[in-house]
Design an enzyme around this catalytic site. Structure first.
Site, mmCIF file in Angstrom:
data_model
loop_
_atom_site.group_PDB
_atom_site.id
_atom_site.type_symbol
_atom_site.label_atom_id
_atom_site.label_comp_id
_atom_site.label_asym_id
_atom_site.label_seq_id
_atom_site.Cartn_x
_atom_site.Cartn_y
_atom_site.Cartn_z
ATOM 1 N N GLU A 124 -2.983 -3.360 2.074
ATOM 2 C CA GLU A 124 -1.824 -3.567 1.193
ATOM 3 C C GLU A 124 -2.158 -4.490 0.028
ATOM 4 O OE1 GLU A 124 1.750 -4.593 3.235
ATOM 5 O OE2 GLU A 124 1.746 -2.813 4.485
ATOM 6 N N GLY A 125 -3.336 -4.267 -0.560
ATOM 7 C CA GLY A 125 -3.821 -5.111 -1.648
ATOM 8 C C GLY A 125 -4.764 -6.156 -1.105
#
Length: 848
Positions: free
Chosen positions: A505-506
């Site tokens: 998620e990043g």
């Protein structure tokens, strides 16, 4: 002399006061005019200085000009706007959509330099409904009891079938799905607490359940799906007959979603015996959680329409679609094995997969809007699953390590008594408290309708990093006990799982250096986004009016932050207004100070570096660290209030906030050290640190209070690990350690009696196991006390023991494993259907 001092204070102090209080320009001009007029009368009376009077009238004239709106627009704003348009940094569509995702909440207040604490304090404390509490106490607790992480990760590389069946039966995958579709419809807070409890027991279970309740097909359908798509998929996702996954990452594109090469081409083809306009898809994805067992695949790809079958555009950009995995050409089933954590994760690919246009989430009109969908959902989802996972791991670690350090002895004393160990224990407890506060407060805000894009990035980065620090400290305190994997090891697997949350998620490096401040600087700043939008307005006159309003608001804001930064730093913010008069009052004031300092530093960074700031990643990261520290400290203070302002929690609150604000100070100092324009850096230092860096890290005395808190049974220790799985049962070392801690406090007076007897020569044995019967014979302890000591030390020996294996036991090939205990029953059935479908439709579904 005194009269001159009076006039100096009037003009200088009055100017600072007007700026500090952010008095509007017109009122400030009137006040300044009155003061100048008074000095003029004083001068004509023969007491003042004519030069000073003339200078004051010149200054007043300069203040009057901006009040003449039409004049200032033409003579000042229009030329500045023309220059500003040439300086605008380039912005990709993905950057623009990321900036527009979510909304601005408390992060905006911190960016203002003058946070309105009433806004934060007005939010109600998050609470579980009766139904949510029953689920946490019932199915969630039962699931934790069923899990054996050694068996799951080492023997099976999967959860047993009965666990999968239990998860599906109790609709763990459906926490975010509304009841009308068969889901549980839990709040964000309940979702977070369920993940927290599961993570305290098994990273495999928390990952498996967390992903479908975060960024996945259900969430995408709820927000963007057509009614037909919702009715088609949501009941199955709720019942567990459909297993979802979402595929974004590919070998060529990870964090850079714009670099996707996975493609979808609009074309004609055969579908169920008819020629239709559809999409021919080709993709190659990896790292996809639940992909090996998924029956429905959420897919991100770049859509093009070279023949203009659906419109005039050639390229639509990133698009999201739902693809049944039994569609011909789809390949799923193979697995990755992330750090030996056994949640289902693997690659998925598709070759010339032809699907109808209505497979696009939301239908054809949502073509090209996939990235916007993803970043909008991440503005909420990124604040829940991964931060809650880190919080759960922290709660288990604090609960277990506090007890372990009390019962584990070296040099005839508990290792908790060593200051070096105490330092690690303090960090474990303090970092866990910060994570708990951040997750609870932010989830509560989401339940109140907020979509906090920047705070979600702050939580994703900092909670997972704090989780990693907690895991490292936990390993250090446990030593060899944590190194030897086996059924008795309750630390090692969580330690191995921590890097997973760091990367998804990043990736954390990207999140810190580009996203937190890069998004926050534009999104949260009171004026920058308005200036950008005004400069981009195609109606030039309307844009001029908007830019003029934003520009002069920005100038007043900057002047105010100069005054506020200097005054608050000079006075240690002791006169700053805060919402509460409690022992935590000073920490609110500290945040006020650094909010003004941060806002001032941000303005000068953007002014001197312009669009180049986003390329100066380390400067951006340091400013992001300041913003993050203030947000997390605010969450700690709000969490303390939400939990009833318990006095026993004060050491944790004080350690957490002081640590965070010290980090904010050091990040600002580092920012100034590395700002390219050294004259600006020197100027800023006068206003940010007029008395030097005066904020100190927590004292050793405070740290010792935290150590006592987590190594002693009591309400503060229980509250810190409130949502961890702590049931006292044979298969749960965390619960058994708590039992041993309570026993240690009971037998402590008896052990003291034995030590005294040894000193007096009443007993001669040095080894405790021999001391007990000898002390009993000497009348130092009675039979009941001897039994208590023997029971306690037997428990300690068992808890301190580690596993060993015969060589053949460590070979997975020889491990006992029921081939039928697979999780993928839905996927197996889907695979059979897929094979049959391929044979049946291969000739008629070829894409044209």
């Amino acid at each position: 002399m005194l009269v001159s001092l009076f006039w100096l204070l009037l003009f200088f102090g009055g100017g600072i006061f007007l700026a500090y209080r952010r008095i509007d320009l017109r009122t400030a001009t009137v006040a300044a005019g009155a003061a100048v007029l008074a000095y003029t009368i004083y001068t004509f009376a023969g007491n003042g200085y004519w030069l000073w009077m003339l200078l004051l009238w010149v200054g007043l004239g300069i203040m009057i000009v901006p009040n003449l709106v039409e004049l200032r627009r033409e003579k000042l704003t229009r030329p500045l706007l023309n220059v500003y348009r040439t300086m605008l940094p380039s912005m990709s569509d993905t950057e623009r959509e990321a900036l527009e995702a979510g909304n601005v909440w408390w992060d905006g207040e911190l960016f203002s330099g003058m946070p309105d604490w009433d806004r934060l304090m007005s939010f109600p404390a998050p609470a579980l409904s009766d139904e949510e509490q029953a689920f946490l106490d019932g199915p969630c607790e039962q699931l934790c009891e069923m899990l054996d992480d050694w068996d799951v990760c080492h023997n099976r590389a999967d959860m047993p079938k009965e666990v999968w069946d239990f998860i599906i039966k109790h609709r763990f995958f459906a926490m975010i799905i509304p009841k009308e579709y068969g889901g549980l419809e839990f709040s964000a807070y309940a979702n977070a607490m369920v993940i927290t409890k599961l993570a305290s027991r098994s990273p495999t279970a928390s990952s498996t359940i967390g992903v479908p309740n975060s960024l996945g097909p259900a969430e995408l359908l709820l927000h963007y799906g057509s009614e037909e798509q919702k009715k088609r998929y949501l009941p199955g996702l709720a019942e567990g007959t459909e297993i979802p996954c979402f595929a974004l990452t590919s070998p060529e594109a990870g964090s850079d979603a714009a670099a996707l090469i996975d493609s979808g081409v609009v074309c004609k083809g055969q579908w169920e015996g008819e020629e239709i306009i559809g999409i021919r898809l080709n993709w190659n994805k990896r790292y996809i959680t639940l992909a090996p067992v998924a029956t429905v695949l959420g897919l991100a790809f770049k859509l093009s329409d070279p023949d203009h079958l659906i419109g005039e555009q050639d390229d639509y950009g990133i698009t999201a679609a739902l693809i049944p995995t039994n569609t011909p050409g789809v390949t799923v089933g193979r697995r990755h094995y992330p750090m030996s954590i056994a949640f289902q994760n693997g690659p998925t690919s598709g070759k010339d997969v032809f699907v109808p246009l209505d497979y696009i989430i939301g239908g054809q009109e949502m073509a090209g809007k996939g990235w916007k969908m993803l970043v909008e959902l991440l503005s909420v989802g990124r604040a829940i699953t991964l931060p809650s996972t880190a919080s759960g791991g922290g709660q288990a670690a604090a609960y277990a390590t506090g007890a372990y350090s009390r019962i584990r002895k070296q040099f005839n004393t508990s290792i908790a008594n060593f200051e070096g160990v105490g330092e690690a224990l303090t960090r474990i407890a303090g970092h866990t408290y910060i994570m708990n506060a951040a997750v609870s407060v932010t989830a509560g805000a989401i339940d109140q309708g907020e979509k906090p894009a920047v705070p979600s990035a702050i939580l994703k980065y900092h909670c997972t990093e704090l989780g990693r620090k907690v895991a490292n400290d936990t390993m250090d305190v446990h030593g060899g006990k944590a190194i030897m994997l086996g059924p008795k090891n309750y630390v090692g697997r969580n330690y191995m799982a921590t890097p997973i949350a760091i990367t998804v998620e990043g990736a954390n490096i990207l999140t810190r250096s580009l996203i937190i401040y890069g998004q926050g600087a534009v999104r949260c700043h009171p004026f920058v986004l308005r200036e950008l939008q005004a400069a981009g307005n195609e109606d030039l006159e309307e844009g001029l009016i908007e830019f003029d309003d934003a520009l002069f608001g920005h100038i007043g804001y900057a002047i105010s932050n100069l005054a506020r930064s200097f005054f608050l730093a000079l006075t240690h913010a002791k006169f700053s207004q805060v919402p509460l008069n409690t022992p935590t009052r000073r920490y609110y004031q500290n945040i006020n100070r650094y909010s003004a300092a941060f806002a001032l530093a941000s303005d000068f960074a953007m002014l001197t570096l312009g669009g180049g700031l986003k390329k100066r990643e380390l400067l951006s990261a340091r400013l992001g660290d300041v913003l993050s520290s203030m947000y997390l400290a605010s969450a700690v203070l709000k969490h303390f209030e939400n939990q009833g302002r318990r006095a026993t929690d004060l050491p944790l609150v004080e350690w957490s906030v002081r640590t965070l604000m010290y980090q904010a100070q050091e990040a600002l100092h580092s920012f100034l050290q590395n700002l390219p324009n050294r004259w600006v850096a020197a100027f800023l230092r006068i206003f940010l640190f007029p008395r030097g860096r005066t904020y100190s890290a927590p004292s050793d005395e405070l740290a010792q209070k935290v150590v006592t808190l987590i190594t002693t049974t009591g309400e503060a220790r229980e509250r810190l690990s409130q949502f961890a799985y702590t049931k006292i049962e044979p298969g749960n070392p965390v619960g058994l350690l708590q039992e041993a801690l309570a026993m240690s406090e009971k037998v402590a007076p008896l052990e003291k009696r034995l030590r005294q007897a040894y000193k007096e020569g009443l007993i001669r044995s040095e080894y405790l196991g021999d001391q007990i019967p000898e002390a009993k014979r000497a009348g130092v302890i009675d039979d009941s006390e001897a039994a208590d000591l023997e029971q306690y030390h037997a428990r300690v020996r068992e808890l301190l023991s580690v596993d060993d294996f015969a060589p053949e036991e460590l070979s997975r090939a020889s491990a006992t494993h029921d081939p039928g205990d697979k999780p993928a029953k839905p996927a197996k059935k889907a695979a059979k259907k897929k094979t049959a479908a391929r044979k049946k439709t291969a000739s008629k579904n070829d894409a044209g």
